[in-house]
Scaffold this active site. Structure first.
Site, short mmCIF file in Angstrom:
data_model
loop_
_atom_site.label_atom_id
_atom_site.label_comp_id
_atom_site.label_asym_id
_atom_site.label_seq_id
_atom_site.Cartn_x
_atom_site.Cartn_y
_atom_site.Cartn_z
N GLU A 13 0.81 -1.22 0.00
CA GLU A 13 0.00 0.00 0.00
C GLU A 13 0.84 1.27 0.00
OE1 GLU A 13 -4.13 -1.49 2.11
OE2 GLU A 13 -2.40 -1.17 3.41
N GLY A 79 -12.47 -4.01 1.43
CA GLY A 79 -13.52 -4.89 0.92
C GLY A 79 -14.81 -4.09 0.78
N GLU A 174 -7.96 -1.25 9.67
CA GLU A 174 -7.14 -0.23 10.34
C GLU A 174 -7.80 1.14 10.53
OE1 GLU A 174 -6.01 -1.75 7.46
OE2 GLU A 174 -4.78 -3.33 8.38
N ASP A 197 -11.83 -6.30 -3.16
CA ASP A 197 -12.66 -7.51 -3.08
C ASP A 197 -14.02 -7.13 -2.51
OD1 ASP A 197 -10.65 -7.52 -0.51
OD2 ASP A 197 -12.68 -8.09 0.05
C1 3QA Z 1 -5.88 -7.75 4.59
C2 3QA Z 1 -5.36 -6.32 4.56
C3 3QA Z 1 -5.57 -5.60 5.86
O1 3QA Z 1 -4.57 -4.65 6.11
C4 3QA Z 1 -6.91 -4.92 5.68
C5 3QA Z 1 -6.14 -5.52 3.55
C6 3QA Z 1 -9.31 -5.53 1.93
N1 3QA Z 1 -10.26 -6.50 1.88
C7 3QA Z 1 -10.62 -6.79 3.17
C8 3QA Z 1 -11.53 -7.71 3.72
N2 3QA Z 1 -11.64 -7.76 5.07
C9 3QA Z 1 -10.90 -6.96 5.85
N3 3QA Z 1 -10.00 -6.05 5.37
C10 3QA Z 1 -9.85 -5.97 4.03
N4 3QA Z 1 -6.85 -4.51 4.28
C11 3QA Z 1 -4.84 -8.59 5.18
S1 3QA Z 1 -5.03 -10.27 5.02
C12 3QA Z 1 -3.97 -10.75 3.74
C13 3QA Z 1 -2.53 -10.72 4.15
O2 3QA Z 1 -1.72 -11.44 3.26
C14 3QA Z 1 -8.12 -4.09 3.70
C15 3QA Z 1 -9.05 -5.18 3.22
N5 3QA Z 1 -12.28 -8.49 2.94
C16 3QA Z 1 -0.46 -11.65 3.80
C17 3QA Z 1 0.23 -12.78 3.09
O3 3QA Z 1 0.15 -13.95 3.86
#
Ligand code: 3QA
Length: 230
Positions: A13, A79, A174, A197
């Site tokens: 990000e 999301g 966050e 997503d």
């Molecule tokens: C997800 C990130 C976290 O900082 C919150 C993305 C996008 N879609 C979401 C959803 N539910 C909650 N939050 C979000 N951000 C971290 S998990 C993947 C980590 O991969 C926003 C967000 N549906 C790491 C590799 O193993």
């Protein structure tokens, strides 16, 4: 004098933000890296917190209390809850809440603890500035409520519960914690997110596919805000 904090949660990000600057000073603090740059005479501190409310609170507090930042912008992905928000679309939070904060056993509403508030409002001037960028550059920007919690939501039922309970349009992990910190320390803030997503059963795959492109969209928009911020 303005000193700007720009934060994300994940490296992906903030990478497209850092890429805009050549002379970057890196300071390590509290198991994290803080990137200091100067842009058009403005001092800027950039960092990614790591995922979730606790790390985000630590980073926001550090940027304000240790580095002296007096305005904060968050750039990242989210999301979608509102079905009109599609992959890549931008949402700016009018207000934010914590969907996983629950002392309802004592008759309080979801998202509330005594001394706090269910919703924290973003800075009106920064929202106005974001709308100016949107209008001038003809980039669609939706204003809405963002719900935050320590869960990657990949479940239609949970998503709908969050949408109905908080009238939320998007969710992430966050924003509301950053909002609580900025509100308490009297620092104007803006939370911008691009959709990666739809928080449903395909969310994990969609997130992996669109993290980079959506993070870039958010970062590009934030750079336009930075060019106009006073
Ligand atoms: C997800 C990130 C976290 O900082 C919150 C993305 C996008 N879609 C979401 C959803 N539910 C909650 N939050 C979000 N951000 C971290 S998990 C993947 C980590 O991969 C926003 C967000 N549906 C790491 C590799 O193993």
């Amino acid at each position: 004098m303005l000193k700007l904090a720009i934060m994300g949660a994940m490296q992906e990000e903030i990478e497209p933000l850092i890429a805009n600057f050549s002379d970057v000073k890196v300071t390590e603090f509290a198991n994290n890296k803080y990137y200091e740059v100067n842009f058009n005479g403005i001092d800027i501190v950039i960092a990614y917190s790591k995922i979730g409310k606790v790390f985000a609170s630590l980073t926001a507090t550090t940027m304000i209390e240790k580095f002296g930042c007096n305005k904060l912008l968050f750039s990242g992905v989210a999301g979608a809850i509102n079905p009109s928000l599609k992959i890549g679309d931008l949402i700016v939070a009018t207000k934010l809440c914590q969907h996983d904060l629950d002392i309802t056993a004592f008759g309080h509403p979801y998202g509330y603890v005594p001394g706090g508030a269910v919703y924290i409002e973003s800075d009106k001037e920064l929202i106005e500035l974001a709308n100016e960028v949107s209008n001038d550059l003809n980039i669609k920007l939706t204003e809405g409520i963002i719900a935050t919690g320590d869960q990657f939501v990949a479940n239609e039922e949970r998503k709908n519960w969050i949408g109905n309970t908080f009238k939320a349009d998007a969710l992430e992990m966050e924003g509301a914690s950053v909002a609580v910190v900025c509100n308490a320390l009297d620092v104007p803030f803006l939370i911008l997110r691009s959709i990666s997503d739809s928080a449903d059963m395909d969310a994990g795959f969609s997130f992996d596919e669109f993290l980079k492109s959506s993070a870039l969209r958010s970062a590009e928009f934030i750079m336009e805000v930075v060019k106009r911020v006073k």
